[in-house]
Design a protein around this motif. Structure first.
Motif, PDB file in Angstrom:
ATOM      1  N   LEU A  60       3.786   9.827  14.347  1.00 37.57           N
ATOM      2  CA  LEU A  60       4.760   9.810  13.258  1.00 37.57           C
ATOM      3  C   LEU A  60       6.134  10.227  13.778  1.00 37.57           C
ATOM      4  O   LEU A  60       7.142   9.576  13.491  1.00 37.57           O
ATOM      5  N   VAL A 103       1.475   3.574  11.013  1.00 34.51           N
ATOM      6  CA  VAL A 103       0.306   3.426  10.146  1.00 34.51           C
ATOM      7  C   VAL A 103      -0.976   3.316  10.973  1.00 34.51           C
ATOM      8  O   VAL A 103      -1.988   3.940  10.658  1.00 34.51           O
ATOM      9  N   CYS A 106      -1.803   6.864  12.551  1.00 36.59           N
ATOM     10  CA  CYS A 106      -1.680   8.036  11.682  1.00 36.59           C
ATOM     11  C   CYS A 106      -2.917   8.927  11.754  1.00 36.59           C
ATOM     12  O   CYS A 106      -4.046   8.456  11.658  1.00 36.59           O
ATOM     13  N   LYS A 107      -2.666  10.217  11.910  1.00 39.38           N
ATOM     14  CA  LYS A 107      -3.747  11.196  11.934  1.00 39.38           C
ATOM     15  C   LYS A 107      -3.414  12.388  11.016  1.00 39.38           C
ATOM     16  O   LYS A 107      -3.804  13.504  11.280  1.00 39.38           O
ATOM     17  N   LEU A 108      -2.687  12.117   9.954  1.00 41.09           N
ATOM     18  CA  LEU A 108      -2.307  13.176   9.028  1.00 41.09           C
ATOM     19  C   LEU A 108      -3.450  13.486   8.081  1.00 41.09           C
ATOM     20  O   LEU A 108      -4.279  12.635   7.771  1.00 41.09           O
ATOM     21  N   GLU A 109      -3.442  14.717   7.591  1.00 42.26           N
ATOM     22  CA  GLU A 109      -4.418  15.070   6.568  1.00 42.26           C
ATOM     23  C   GLU A 109      -4.048  14.313   5.285  1.00 42.26           C
ATOM     24  O   GLU A 109      -2.903  13.896   5.111  1.00 42.26           O
ATOM     25  N   PRO A 110      -5.010  14.090   4.391  1.00 48.56           N
ATOM     26  CA  PRO A 110      -4.799  13.196   3.242  1.00 48.56           C
ATOM     27  C   PRO A 110      -3.587  13.504   2.362  1.00 48.56           C
ATOM     28  O   PRO A 110      -2.890  12.587   1.948  1.00 48.56           O
ATOM     29  N   ASP A 113      -0.519  12.536   4.261  1.00 49.61           N
ATOM     30  CA  ASP A 113      -0.505  11.072   4.356  1.00 49.61           C
ATOM     31  C   ASP A 113      -0.006  10.451   3.061  1.00 49.61           C
ATOM     32  O   ASP A 113       0.776   9.492   3.082  1.00 49.61           O
ATOM     33  N   LEU A 116       3.649  10.800   3.022  1.00 48.96           N
ATOM     34  CA  LEU A 116       4.242   9.867   3.981  1.00 48.96           C
ATOM     35  C   LEU A 116       4.316   8.461   3.398  1.00 48.96           C
ATOM     36  O   LEU A 116       5.304   7.755   3.601  1.00 48.96           O
ATOM     37  N   HIS A 117       3.307   8.059   2.644  1.00 50.11           N
ATOM     38  CA  HIS A 117       3.308   6.716   2.070  1.00 50.11           C
ATOM     39  C   HIS A 117       4.469   6.511   1.103  1.00 50.11           C
ATOM     40  O   HIS A 117       4.960   5.388   0.956  1.00 50.11           O
TER      41      HIS A 117
END
Length: 167
Positions: A60, A103, A106-110, A113, A116-117
């Protein structure tokens, strides 16, 4: 085709679909210049993580830095109204490629995330306008939308190396 390739294609299609839907909403609001506060309140809004910025992973940070640098390199011509249609399209392509990278890696927590969207939706709206695909919205306005999304990223995500674009 490998599972990873299929997933990448699926995520790319999802991102483009999200962008098209968001672009339609943004274009309608921009064209009519009406502000329906009830509708705005119903949509998701960016927020901090209990008063703190959301964590940003390496992919990111890399992608957002690349988008920032690409937009900054064209900033003077954007402000002066001197960026050609072809250069807007090329810039939109660079930004879109970085969104695809972001995208797919991506390894973000939900919860991060999901935040981010919201930023990505703004970026994709700007990309569509820069490509000249949104009637009644100038390519320059698309660039402004992407720059605004970058500002939001800097406000809501913890990326110590990220520098806002100076006007």
């Amino acid at each position: 085709m490998s599972d990873k390739q299929q997933l990448s294609k699926l995520l790319a299609v999802f991102g483009l679909t999200l962008g098209l839907v968001a672009t339609s909403v943004w274009a309608a609001e921009t064209a009519t210049h009406k502000h329906d506060h009830d509708q705005a309140d119903a949509r998701a809004k960016l927020s901090l993580n209990n008063g703190k910025k959301w964590a940003a992973d390496e992919s990111l940070r890399k992608a957002m830095s690349n988008i920032r640098n690409a937009m900054d390199a064209s900033l003077h011509d954007i402000h002066e109204g001197k960026l050609s249609s072809a250069k807007y399209s090329a810039l939109a392509g660079k930004v879109n490629d970085e969104v695809g990278y972001m995208v797919s890696n991506c390894k973000l927590e939900p919860k991060a995330d999901a935040q981010l969207h919201l930023v990505i939706a703004d970026i994709l709206e700007g990309v569509e306008a820069m490509e000249g695909k949104v009637k009644k919205v100038k390519r320059q306005d698309g660039a402004v939308k992407v720059i605004g999304a970058l500002e939001k990223y800097g406000t809501y995500f913890d990326d110590p190396g990220f520098k806002p674009i100076k006007d």
